[in-house]
Write a protein that holds these residues in place. Structure first.
Motif, PDB file in Angstrom:
ATOM      1  N   LEU A  16       0.831  -1.203   0.000  1.00  0.00           N
ATOM      2  CA  LEU A  16       0.000   0.000   0.000  1.00  0.00           C
ATOM      3  C   LEU A  16       0.865   1.253   0.000  1.00  0.00           C
ATOM      4  O   LEU A  16       1.781   1.385   0.826  1.00  0.00           O
ATOM      5  CB  LEU A  16      -0.857   0.056   1.272  1.00  0.00           C
ATOM      6  N   ASP A  17       0.556   2.160  -0.897  1.00  0.00           N
ATOM      7  CA  ASP A  17       1.048   3.529  -0.786  1.00  0.00           C
ATOM      8  C   ASP A  17       0.323   4.165   0.416  1.00  0.00           C
ATOM      9  O   ASP A  17      -0.723   3.654   0.841  1.00  0.00           O
ATOM     10  CB  ASP A  17       0.713   4.258  -2.094  1.00  0.00           C
ATOM     11  N   ARG A  18       0.844   5.241   0.970  1.00  0.00           N
ATOM     12  CA  ARG A  18       0.181   5.850   2.132  1.00  0.00           C
ATOM     13  C   ARG A  18      -0.648   7.090   1.746  1.00  0.00           C
ATOM     14  O   ARG A  18      -1.868   7.025   1.742  1.00  0.00           O
ATOM     15  CB  ARG A  18       1.231   6.215   3.204  1.00  0.00           C
ATOM     16  N   ASP A  19       0.032   8.177   1.380  1.00  0.00           N
ATOM     17  CA  ASP A  19      -0.689   9.442   1.126  1.00  0.00           C
ATOM     18  C   ASP A  19      -1.603   9.310  -0.101  1.00  0.00           C
ATOM     19  O   ASP A  19      -1.143   8.971  -1.190  1.00  0.00           O
ATOM     20  CB  ASP A  19       0.319  10.584   0.904  1.00  0.00           C
ATOM     21  N   GLY A  20      -2.882   9.564   0.092  1.00  0.00           N
ATOM     22  CA  GLY A  20      -3.827   9.462  -1.010  1.00  0.00           C
ATOM     23  C   GLY A  20      -4.498   8.094  -1.118  1.00  0.00           C
ATOM     24  O   GLY A  20      -5.419   7.921  -1.905  1.00  0.00           O
ATOM     25  N   VAL A  21      -4.011   7.142  -0.327  1.00  0.00           N
ATOM     26  CA  VAL A  21      -4.624   5.806  -0.288  1.00  0.00           C
ATOM     27  C   VAL A  21      -5.157   5.544   1.117  1.00  0.00           C
ATOM     28  O   VAL A  21      -6.321   5.179   1.307  1.00  0.00           O
ATOM     29  CB  VAL A  21      -3.622   4.712  -0.694  1.00  0.00           C
ATOM     30  N   VAL A  24      -5.611  11.296   3.813  1.00  0.00           N
ATOM     31  CA  VAL A  24      -5.858  12.401   2.890  1.00  0.00           C
ATOM     32  C   VAL A  24      -4.527  13.054   2.533  1.00  0.00           C
ATOM     33  O   VAL A  24      -3.731  13.401   3.414  1.00  0.00           O
ATOM     34  CB  VAL A  24      -6.805  13.441   3.539  1.00  0.00           C
ATOM     35  N   ARG A  25      -4.312  13.176   1.245  1.00  0.00           N
ATOM     36  CA  ARG A  25      -3.076  13.774   0.749  1.00  0.00           C
ATOM     37  C   ARG A  25      -3.170  15.289   0.859  1.00  0.00           C
ATOM     38  O   ARG A  25      -4.190  15.884   0.503  1.00  0.00           O
ATOM     39  CB  ARG A  25      -2.941  13.352  -0.714  1.00  0.00           C
ATOM     40  N   LEU A  26      -2.131  15.929   1.364  1.00  0.00           N
ATOM     41  CA  LEU A  26      -2.136  17.389   1.472  1.00  0.00           C
ATOM     42  C   LEU A  26      -1.524  17.962   0.201  1.00  0.00           C
ATOM     43  O   LEU A  26      -0.464  17.518  -0.243  1.00  0.00           O
ATOM     44  CB  LEU A  26      -1.321  17.839   2.695  1.00  0.00           C
ATOM     45  N   GLY A 137      -1.835   2.295  -5.326  1.00  0.00           N
ATOM     46  CA  GLY A 137      -1.347   3.661  -5.144  1.00  0.00           C
ATOM     47  C   GLY A 137      -2.160   4.662  -5.928  1.00  0.00           C
ATOM     48  O   GLY A 137      -2.947   4.293  -6.801  1.00  0.00           O
ATOM     49  N   ASP A 138      -1.966   5.938  -5.596  1.00  0.00           N
ATOM     50  CA  ASP A 138      -2.701   7.002  -6.284  1.00  0.00           C
ATOM     51  C   ASP A 138      -1.801   7.819  -7.205  1.00  0.00           C
ATOM     52  O   ASP A 138      -2.224   8.854  -7.710  1.00  0.00           O
ATOM     53  CB  ASP A 138      -3.411   7.919  -5.270  1.00  0.00           C
ATOM     54  N   SER A 139      -0.557   7.354  -7.399  1.00  0.00           N
ATOM     55  CA  SER A 139       0.351   8.026  -8.343  1.00  0.00           C
ATOM     56  C   SER A 139       0.816   7.005  -9.374  1.00  0.00           C
ATOM     57  O   SER A 139       0.929   5.805  -9.057  1.00  0.00           O
ATOM     58  CB  SER A 139       1.599   8.559  -7.628  1.00  0.00           C
ATOM     59  N   ILE A 140       1.116   7.470 -10.562  1.00  0.00           N
ATOM     60  CA  ILE A 140       1.613   6.552 -11.581  1.00  0.00           C
ATOM     61  C   ILE A 140       2.959   5.951 -11.157  1.00  0.00           C
ATOM     62  O   ILE A 140       3.274   4.820 -11.498  1.00  0.00           O
ATOM     63  CB  ILE A 140       1.689   7.260 -12.959  1.00  0.00           C
ATOM     64  N   SER A 141       3.712   6.680 -10.338  1.00  0.00           N
ATOM     65  CA  SER A 141       4.983   6.105  -9.855  1.00  0.00           C
ATOM     66  C   SER A 141       4.736   4.836  -9.028  1.00  0.00           C
ATOM     67  O   SER A 141       5.555   3.907  -9.043  1.00  0.00           O
ATOM     68  CB  SER A 141       5.777   7.130  -9.041  1.00  0.00           C
ATOM     69  N   ASP A 142       3.597   4.765  -8.341  1.00  0.00           N
ATOM     70  CA  ASP A 142       3.252   3.539  -7.595  1.00  0.00           C
ATOM     71  C   ASP A 142       2.968   2.393  -8.571  1.00  0.00           C
ATOM     72  O   ASP A 142       3.334   1.238  -8.315  1.00  0.00           O
ATOM     73  CB  ASP A 142       1.988   3.758  -6.749  1.00  0.00           C
ATOM     74  N   ILE A 143       2.299   2.734  -9.650  1.00  0.00           N
ATOM     75  CA  ILE A 143       1.935   1.722 -10.645  1.00  0.00           C
ATOM     76  C   ILE A 143       3.194   1.198 -11.350  1.00  0.00           C
ATOM     77  O   ILE A 143       3.349  -0.016 -11.567  1.00  0.00           O
ATOM     78  CB  ILE A 143       0.925   2.322 -11.660  1.00  0.00           C
TER      79      ILE A 143
HETATM   80 MG   LIG Z   1       0.238   8.589  -2.814  1.00  0.00          MG
END
Ligand SMILES: [Mg+2]
Length: 186
Positions: A16-21, A24-26, A137-143
């Protein structure tokens, strides 16, 4: 991809990614204190449900706020202690949290989309099989991180342009971790 066809069991690992998953991402800021940390709705409950299905749940998070001097590792630990206390209280578990404190321009092997944190996890938990792992994740870098390791990838997003542009490496798109966890309801 129908994740139910994968027959996920205890031999599977959830990354799991953390921020945005999870929280709440700031925008243009970092979660520097426990007060900055707010769970996204339904996440502790989702993690409880997923804890009963996956063998291991591992968080992999880029935290360049440390490298930039905006927060310390001990502040990050306090944030994580708050997060873990709530998850455990609601019956879930996280096996390990890996974080990369380096700035983007340092290009460290541990910073996603590079795969260092996954390699650290497999070193510590040798039973982890990346082919039987899912990265959310919520970023393409996670993908990209997940795909480099032949994991299944789940993108938490409603950005249709980004989803369409990256459809070849995204196995599934969901709105939230809670929605992902509902896939496993009978
Ligand atoms: Mg994230």
């Amino acid at each position: 991809m129908n994740l139910k066809d994968l027959k996920v069991d205890k031999s599977w690992t959830l990354f799991l990614d953390r921020d945005g998953v999870i929280n709440v991402r700031l925008i243009d800021d970092y979660v520097k204190t426990p007060d900055d940390f707010k769970f996204i709705d339904g996440v502790p409950k989702a993690i409880r449900h997923l804890s009963a299905i996956f063998g291991r749940i591992i968080i992999v998070t880029n935290q360049q706020g440390i490298g930039k001097g905006l927060m310390t590792e001990s502040e990050l630990k306090k944030v994580h202690n708050k997060m873990l206390a709530r998850i455990i209280m609601l019956g879930g578990k996280i096996d390990r949290i890996y974080y990369s404190p380096f700035k983007k321009e340092e290009n460290d092997i541990t910073r996603k989309p590079q795969i260092g944190m996954a390699l650290q996890a497999r070193k510590e938990f040798p039973e982890i099989n990346f082919k039987k792992s899912i990265m959310i994740g919520d970023s393409i870098s996670d993908i990209i991180f997940g795909k480099k390791l032949n994991m299944k990838t789940v993108f938490v997003s409603n950005d249709l342009a980004l989803i369409n542009k990256n459809f070849k490496i995204i196995d599934l798109t969901v709105n939230s971790l809670y929605e992902f966890s509902e896939i496993f309801n009978k």
